[in-house]
Design a protein around this motif. Structure first.
Motif, PDB file in Angstrom:
ATOM      1  N   ASP A  21     -49.106 -80.168  65.557  1.00  0.00           N
ATOM      2  CA  ASP A  21     -49.000 -78.727  66.005  1.00  0.00           C
ATOM      3  C   ASP A  21     -48.407 -78.675  67.453  1.00  0.00           C
ATOM      4  N   VAL A  22     -47.617 -79.728  67.792  1.00  0.00           N
ATOM      5  CA  VAL A  22     -46.885 -79.866  69.087  1.00  0.00           C
ATOM      6  C   VAL A  22     -45.766 -78.501  68.858  1.00  0.00           C
ATOM      7  N   HIS A  23     -45.757 -77.868  69.865  1.00  0.00           N
ATOM      8  CA  HIS A  23     -44.608 -76.618  69.918  1.00  0.00           C
ATOM      9  C   HIS A  23     -45.245 -75.606  69.146  1.00  0.00           C
ATOM     10  N   GLY A  24     -46.357 -75.588  68.331  1.00  0.00           N
ATOM     11  CA  GLY A  24     -46.654 -74.466  67.502  1.00  0.00           C
ATOM     12  C   GLY A  24     -46.191 -75.137  66.230  1.00  0.00           C
ATOM     13  N   CYS A  25     -45.903 -76.186  65.827  1.00  0.00           N
ATOM     14  CA  CYS A  25     -45.397 -76.578  64.592  1.00  0.00           C
ATOM     15  C   CYS A  25     -46.515 -76.870  63.494  1.00  0.00           C
ATOM     16  N   LYS A  26     -46.326 -76.515  62.514  1.00  0.00           N
ATOM     17  CA  LYS A  26     -47.400 -76.764  61.293  1.00  0.00           C
ATOM     18  C   LYS A  26     -46.891 -77.931  60.391  1.00  0.00           C
ATOM     19  N   THR A  27     -45.226 -77.959  60.329  1.00  0.00           N
ATOM     20  CA  THR A  27     -44.725 -79.029  59.514  1.00  0.00           C
ATOM     21  C   THR A  27     -43.274 -79.271  60.443  1.00  0.00           C
ATOM     22  N   VAL A  28     -42.874 -80.734  60.130  1.00  0.00           N
ATOM     23  CA  VAL A  28     -41.794 -81.154  60.948  1.00  0.00           C
ATOM     24  C   VAL A  28     -40.919 -81.634  59.926  1.00  0.00           C
ATOM     25  N   SER A  80     -31.615 -99.747  69.102  1.00  0.00           N
ATOM     26  CA  SER A  80     -31.884 -98.371  68.877  1.00  0.00           C
ATOM     27  C   SER A  80     -32.164 -97.947  67.469  1.00  0.00           C
ATOM     28  N   TYR A  81     -30.849 -98.565  66.416  1.00  0.00           N
ATOM     29  CA  TYR A  81     -31.254 -98.159  65.309  1.00  0.00           C
ATOM     30  C   TYR A  81     -32.293 -98.789  64.381  1.00  0.00           C
ATOM     31  N   PHE A  82     -32.524 -99.990  64.658  1.00  0.00           N
ATOM     32  CA  PHE A  82     -33.909-100.671  64.466  1.00  0.00           C
ATOM     33  C   PHE A  82     -35.086 -99.889  64.693  1.00  0.00           C
ATOM     34  N   SER A  83     -35.144 -99.447  65.807  1.00  0.00           N
ATOM     35  CA  SER A  83     -36.562 -98.192  66.355  1.00  0.00           C
ATOM     36  C   SER A  83     -36.573 -97.412  65.551  1.00  0.00           C
ATOM     37  N   MET A  84     -35.307 -96.622  65.256  1.00  0.00           N
ATOM     38  CA  MET A  84     -35.225 -95.512  64.666  1.00  0.00           C
ATOM     39  C   MET A  84     -35.554 -95.937  62.944  1.00  0.00           C
ATOM     40  N   ALA A  85     -35.148 -96.791  62.395  1.00  0.00           N
ATOM     41  CA  ALA A  85     -35.229 -97.307  61.148  1.00  0.00           C
ATOM     42  C   ALA A  85     -36.550 -97.517  60.889  1.00  0.00           C
ATOM     43  N   SER A  86     -37.338 -98.020  61.691  1.00  0.00           N
ATOM     44  CA  SER A  86     -38.834 -98.599  61.684  1.00  0.00           C
ATOM     45  C   SER A  86     -39.862 -97.349  61.973  1.00  0.00           C
ATOM     46  N   GLY A  87     -39.233 -96.163  62.096  1.00  0.00           N
ATOM     47  CA  GLY A  87     -40.243 -95.023  62.297  1.00  0.00           C
ATOM     48  C   GLY A  87     -40.326 -94.635  63.917  1.00  0.00           C
ATOM     49  N   GLY A  88     -39.694 -95.368  64.902  1.00  0.00           N
ATOM     50  CA  GLY A  88     -40.156 -94.898  66.249  1.00  0.00           C
ATOM     51  C   GLY A  88     -38.932 -94.230  66.565  1.00  0.00           C
ATOM     52  N   GLY A  89     -38.985 -94.168  67.990  1.00  0.00           N
ATOM     53  CA  GLY A  89     -37.818 -93.611  68.804  1.00  0.00           C
ATOM     54  C   GLY A  89     -37.433 -92.038  68.630  1.00  0.00           C
ATOM     55  N   TRP A  90     -38.562 -91.275  68.456  1.00  0.00           N
ATOM     56  CA  TRP A  90     -38.036 -89.757  68.061  1.00  0.00           C
ATOM     57  C   TRP A  90     -39.352 -88.982  68.568  1.00  0.00           C
ATOM     58  N   VAL A  91     -39.045 -87.911  68.822  1.00  0.00           N
ATOM     59  CA  VAL A  91     -39.985 -86.576  69.081  1.00  0.00           C
ATOM     60  C   VAL A  91     -39.881 -85.492  68.355  1.00  0.00           C
ATOM     61  N   ILE A  92     -40.845 -84.746  68.377  1.00  0.00           N
ATOM     62  CA  ILE A  92     -40.943 -83.521  67.650  1.00  0.00           C
ATOM     63  C   ILE A  92     -40.098 -82.199  68.627  1.00  0.00           C
ATOM     64  N   ALA A  93     -38.842 -81.932  68.304  1.00  0.00           N
ATOM     65  CA  ALA A  93     -38.367 -81.066  69.137  1.00  0.00           C
ATOM     66  C   ALA A  93     -38.891 -79.603  69.051  1.00  0.00           C
ATOM     67  N   PRO A  94     -38.705 -78.649  69.769  1.00  0.00           N
ATOM     68  CA  PRO A  94     -39.385 -77.397  69.802  1.00  0.00           C
ATOM     69  C   PRO A  94     -38.936 -76.475  68.529  1.00  0.00           C
ATOM     70  N   ASP A  95     -37.759 -76.741  67.961  1.00  0.00           N
ATOM     71  CA  ASP A  95     -37.881 -76.111  66.727  1.00  0.00           C
ATOM     72  C   ASP A  95     -38.243 -77.022  65.253  1.00  0.00           C
ATOM     73  N   CYS A  96     -39.359 -77.618  65.669  1.00  0.00           N
ATOM     74  CA  CYS A  96     -39.996 -78.396  64.746  1.00  0.00           C
ATOM     75  C   CYS A  96     -39.383 -79.307  63.964  1.00  0.00           C
ATOM     76  N   ARG A  97     -38.355 -80.068  64.381  1.00  0.00           N
ATOM     77  CA  ARG A  97     -37.532 -81.000  63.797  1.00  0.00           C
ATOM     78  C   ARG A  97     -37.634 -82.370  64.501  1.00  0.00           C
ATOM     79  N   GLN A  98     -37.287 -83.437  63.518  1.00  0.00           N
ATOM     80  CA  GLN A  98     -37.575 -84.751  64.206  1.00  0.00           C
ATOM     81  C   GLN A  98     -36.198 -85.067  65.037  1.00  0.00           C
TER      82      GLN A  98
END
Length: 151
Positions: A21-28, A80-98
């Motif tokens: 529920d970061v930023h009030g998100c129920k789903t991402v 960088s792309y290995f990080s993203m492909a393996s599930g890392g390197g991201w945050v939940i944006a305020p508009d509830c997207r990766q």
């Protein structure tokens, strides 16, 4: 979903101890399976290009002067792309997207390296290269700020 199932889903999506529920998100809005496959493919391409450029850079001193920085650029991009492909390197944006922050970190390192490399090859003064790199970093920071802003 029950509270226990939601907790398991949260752990699966965003890691241990994270809250969905970061930023009030129920789903991402997450990357699709095609998007994940594309990240893996791009990682493989960048890794192969890094190896090829590195091998060619080691062959001659003159070529190495230009190719070694390019090796670092593609190597950092592949990490960088290995990080993203393996599930890392991201945050939940305020508009509830990766939001893949690994891209912005990659660009903060690689685009100044590219500009330095191009500036040296073109014979541009160090002050002009530095000004160009600072402008580039400012541009990337503004892009990251824009990606984190809702509206």
């Amino acid at each position: 979903l029950g509270k226990q199932n939601m907790s398991a889903l949260t752990t699966m999506l965003v890691g241990e101890g994270a809250k969905l529920d970061v930023h009030g998100c129920k789903t991402v809005d997450m990357a699709s399976s095609f998007g994940k496959a594309l990240l893996e493919f791009i990682f493989i391409v960048f890794a192969c290009i890094t190896l090829l450029i590195g091998i060619n850079a080691a062959k001659s001193k003159a070529a190495g002067r230009v190719l070694f920085p390019a090796t670092f650029v593609t190597g950092i991009a592949s990490i960088s792309y290995f990080s993203m492909a393996s599930g890392g390197g991201w945050v939940i944006a305020p508009d509830c997207r990766q939001l893949f922050v690994a891209r912005y970190m990659d660009w903060l390192i690689t685009t100044p390296l590219l500009l330095i490399d191009l500036g040296v090859v073109a014979g541009v003064s160090r002050w002009d290269i530095m000004a160009l790199c600072l402008s580039d970093i400012l541009m990337i920071a503004c892009g990251a700020f824009g990606a984190l802003t809702v509206g």
